[in-house]
Design a protein around this motif. Structure first.
Motif, PDB file in Angstrom:
ATOM      1  N   ARG A  19       6.141   0.201  -6.016  1.00 58.93           N
ATOM      2  CA  ARG A  19       7.147   0.771  -5.274  1.00 58.93           C
ATOM      3  C   ARG A  19       7.429   1.908  -6.813  1.00 58.93           C
ATOM      4  O   ARG A  19       7.741   1.067  -7.913  1.00 58.93           O
ATOM      5  N   ASN A  20       7.619   3.097  -7.056  1.00 55.73           N
ATOM      6  CA  ASN A  20       8.007   3.754  -7.699  1.00 55.73           C
ATOM      7  C   ASN A  20       8.588   5.017  -7.130  1.00 55.73           C
ATOM      8  O   ASN A  20       7.959   5.925  -6.535  1.00 55.73           O
ATOM      9  N   ASP A  21       9.678   5.216  -6.169  1.00 56.29           N
ATOM     10  CA  ASP A  21       9.950   5.816  -4.746  1.00 56.29           C
ATOM     11  C   ASP A  21      10.289   7.048  -5.646  1.00 56.29           C
ATOM     12  O   ASP A  21      10.020   8.087  -5.234  1.00 56.29           O
ATOM     13  N   ARG A  22      10.801   6.903  -7.042  1.00 57.64           N
ATOM     14  CA  ARG A  22      11.384   8.617  -7.497  1.00 57.64           C
ATOM     15  C   ARG A  22       9.729   9.902  -7.259  1.00 57.64           C
ATOM     16  O   ARG A  22      10.254  10.977  -7.246  1.00 57.64           O
ATOM     17  N   ARG A  23       8.858   8.821  -7.889  1.00 58.06           N
ATOM     18  CA  ARG A  23       7.572   9.948  -7.610  1.00 58.06           C
ATOM     19  C   ARG A  23       6.785   9.228  -6.728  1.00 58.06           C
ATOM     20  O   ARG A  23       6.176  10.205  -6.792  1.00 58.06           O
ATOM     21  N   GLY A  24       7.346   8.867  -5.934  1.00 53.51           N
ATOM     22  CA  GLY A  24       6.350   8.858  -4.438  1.00 53.51           C
ATOM     23  C   GLY A  24       5.182   7.747  -4.649  1.00 53.51           C
ATOM     24  O   GLY A  24       4.156   8.016  -4.203  1.00 53.51           O
ATOM     25  N   GLU A  25       5.486   7.042  -5.406  1.00 58.72           N
ATOM     26  CA  GLU A  25       3.761   6.259  -6.227  1.00 58.72           C
ATOM     27  C   GLU A  25       3.795   5.004  -5.351  1.00 58.72           C
ATOM     28  O   GLU A  25       4.981   3.603  -4.858  1.00 58.72           O
ATOM     29  N   ARG A  26       3.102   4.636  -4.946  1.00 61.53           N
ATOM     30  CA  ARG A  26       2.825   3.087  -4.519  1.00 61.53           C
ATOM     31  C   ARG A  26       1.796   2.323  -3.961  1.00 61.53           C
ATOM     32  O   ARG A  26       0.131   2.494  -4.361  1.00 61.53           O
ATOM     33  N   ARG A  27       1.265   1.184  -5.141  1.00 58.57           N
ATOM     34  CA  ARG A  27      -0.189   0.584  -4.691  1.00 58.57           C
ATOM     35  C   ARG A  27      -0.381  -0.587  -3.859  1.00 58.57           C
ATOM     36  O   ARG A  27       1.081  -1.631  -4.324  1.00 58.57           O
ATOM     37  N   VAL A  28      -1.223  -1.211  -3.723  1.00 55.67           N
ATOM     38  CA  VAL A  28      -0.865  -3.052  -3.336  1.00 55.67           C
ATOM     39  C   VAL A  28      -1.909  -3.572  -4.021  1.00 55.67           C
ATOM     40  O   VAL A  28      -3.141  -2.838  -3.795  1.00 55.67           O
ATOM     41  N   GLY A  29      -1.862  -4.532  -4.224  1.00 55.86           N
ATOM     42  CA  GLY A  29      -3.078  -5.645  -4.875  1.00 55.86           C
ATOM     43  C   GLY A  29      -3.035  -6.827  -3.730  1.00 55.86           C
ATOM     44  O   GLY A  29      -1.879  -7.743  -3.107  1.00 55.86           O
ATOM     45  N   MET A  62      -6.798  -4.230  -5.847  1.00 53.60           N
ATOM     46  CA  MET A  62      -5.714  -2.720  -5.932  1.00 53.60           C
ATOM     47  C   MET A  62      -5.996  -1.857  -4.793  1.00 53.60           C
ATOM     48  O   MET A  62      -7.496  -1.851  -4.951  1.00 53.60           O
ATOM     49  N   SER A  63      -5.685  -0.882  -4.410  1.00 54.99           N
ATOM     50  CA  SER A  63      -5.023  -0.270  -3.028  1.00 54.99           C
ATOM     51  C   SER A  63      -4.230   0.358  -3.186  1.00 54.99           C
ATOM     52  O   SER A  63      -3.688   0.290  -3.863  1.00 54.99           O
ATOM     53  N   ILE A  64      -4.709   1.444  -1.895  1.00 50.63           N
ATOM     54  CA  ILE A  64      -2.506   2.145  -1.988  1.00 50.63           C
ATOM     55  C   ILE A  64      -2.819   2.532  -0.434  1.00 50.63           C
ATOM     56  O   ILE A  64      -1.680   2.494  -0.341  1.00 50.63           O
ATOM     57  N   ASP A  65      -3.075   1.369  -0.070  1.00 50.75           N
ATOM     58  CA  ASP A  65      -2.899   1.232   0.902  1.00 50.75           C
ATOM     59  C   ASP A  65      -1.307   0.791   1.608  1.00 50.75           C
ATOM     60  O   ASP A  65      -0.762  -0.025   0.588  1.00 50.75           O
TER      61      ASP A  65
END
Length: 355
Positions: A288-298, A352-355
């Motif tokens: 995660r990068n909370d400042r950018r609101g980004e998240r990835r799951v593997g 990889m996914s964004i869930d």
């Protein structure tokens, strides 16, 4: 490859024997070593391999055992006591070192010996088993996916049973507590303090943070400053873990530790081949990068932990037998690339996914 000597120390332990047998199946002829000649020789005779009995506190005997040896796979725990003398012997004798530990203190120790190993041209790569190949490779792949990540969370869901060595390592952590990394520093946390729900790959489960080795190694692989590692656990068991916090002082006492480890020797046997063949492991990670609101799951699915350890340690061994790079401390993904886990028997691809 076959003309370079390799040595398996602790070859008569549960996992060491599995590695020795698979090495022979691959056409390798390792030297089998350990403290006890009586325990070592029957396996050496069965596999038609040379054997050397050498105590880790005997520098002269270790130097003799490591003469002309290119790579050691160190399998004799507890690694908090056994890793340093073997690493120092390897550095002194120009032998690459790898082990199958999951103990965080060993990773920190090896990282601290980086300069010595680099000067000697020796690779130190602890954790070339289930601890920590799958999670370390997933961490590296997730960091590649999001190199701005500030938070990394890892976890795994497995039905594998414990070997005696793994059970004893778990006992050692009872008196210490959990561990996470915050802003680049490792912090001790109470047992069962951090919980969340995670879909490791077969449905959402309640999970609890544990002091897994990636709290150290994933930072060395990715430099992500905030790291946690989780396993599924029932809420009821998590509450029992929390109750242990009041007795950590007692669980640290040597006589208590020795008593619990004695019970392991009496009762714990590693899983059979048929049991291992029916067990998989679901490995999960999130950046995660909370400042950018980004998240990835593997996610990646692997074989059971012990088969991963056998095939993973031998894959790293083969890499080191043809290695021509610099010495120093390495995590498995830093040494062999994050694709290492995908190449192991029973493993799938990292997805990889964004869930």
């Amino acid at each position: 490859m076959n003309n370079k000597q390799i040595l398996i120390y602790g070859a008569y332990g549960y996992t060491g024997e599995l590695i020795a047998r698979q090495a022979v199946a691959k056409g390798l002829k390792p030297i089998l070593a350990g403290r006890s000649a009586a325990k070592l020789q029957p396996l050496a005779n069965e596999l038609s391999l040379p054997a050397i009995a050498a105590s880790l506190d005997d520098e002269e005997a270790l130097a003799h055992a490591l003469k002309d040896v290119a790579v050691v796979i160190h399998c004799a725990g507890p690694f908090s006591a056994t890793a340093e003398p073997m690493m120092r012997a390897c550095i002194a004798n120009g032998t690459h070192y790898q082990d199958i530990t999951g103990e965080m203190s060993v990773y920190q120790m090896a990282h601290g010996m980086d300069a010595e190993a680099r000067d000697a041209g020796v690779v130190l790569c602890p954790g070339t088993g289930f601890d920590v190949i799958p999670t370390d490779c997933l961490a590296a792949a997730l960091h590649k996916e999001m190199n701005s990540a500030t938070h990394l969370t890892l976890g795994f869901d497995s039905d594998s049973g414990l070997s005696p060595g793994t059970a004893k390592t778990s006992i050692e952590s009872l008196g210490v507590g959990g561990a996470v990394r915050r802003n680049g520093k490792i912090e001790v946390t109470p047992h069962g303090e951090l919980t969340r729900k995670i879909n490791f790959g077969r449905g959402e489960k309640f999970a609890v943070a544990i002091p897994w080795g990636d709290v150290a190694t994933a930072y060395y692989s990715t430099e992500i400053p905030n790291i946690e590692v989780y396993i599924p656990m029932s809420p009821r068991r998590a509450k029992k873990m929390q109750k242990l916090n009041a007795f950590r002082w007692l669980l640290r006492m040597k006589w208590v530790q020795n008593w619990m480890k004695g019970k392991v020797d009496e009762k714990v046997r590693g899983p059979s081949e048929s049991q291992r063949s029916q067990q998989q492991t679901w490995v999960w990670g999130e950046v995660r990068n909370d400042r950018r609101g980004e998240r990835r799951v593997g996610r990646v699915v692997t074989a059971n932990g012990y088969d991963v350890t056998v095939h993973g340690s031998l894959a790293v061994l083969e890499h080191l037998l043809s290695y021509t790079g610099n010495g120093g401390y390495f995590t498995p993904s830093k040494l062999c690339g994050h694709e290492l886990v995908e190449k192991l028997p029973g493993s799938g691809a990292i997805k990889m996914s964004i869930d």
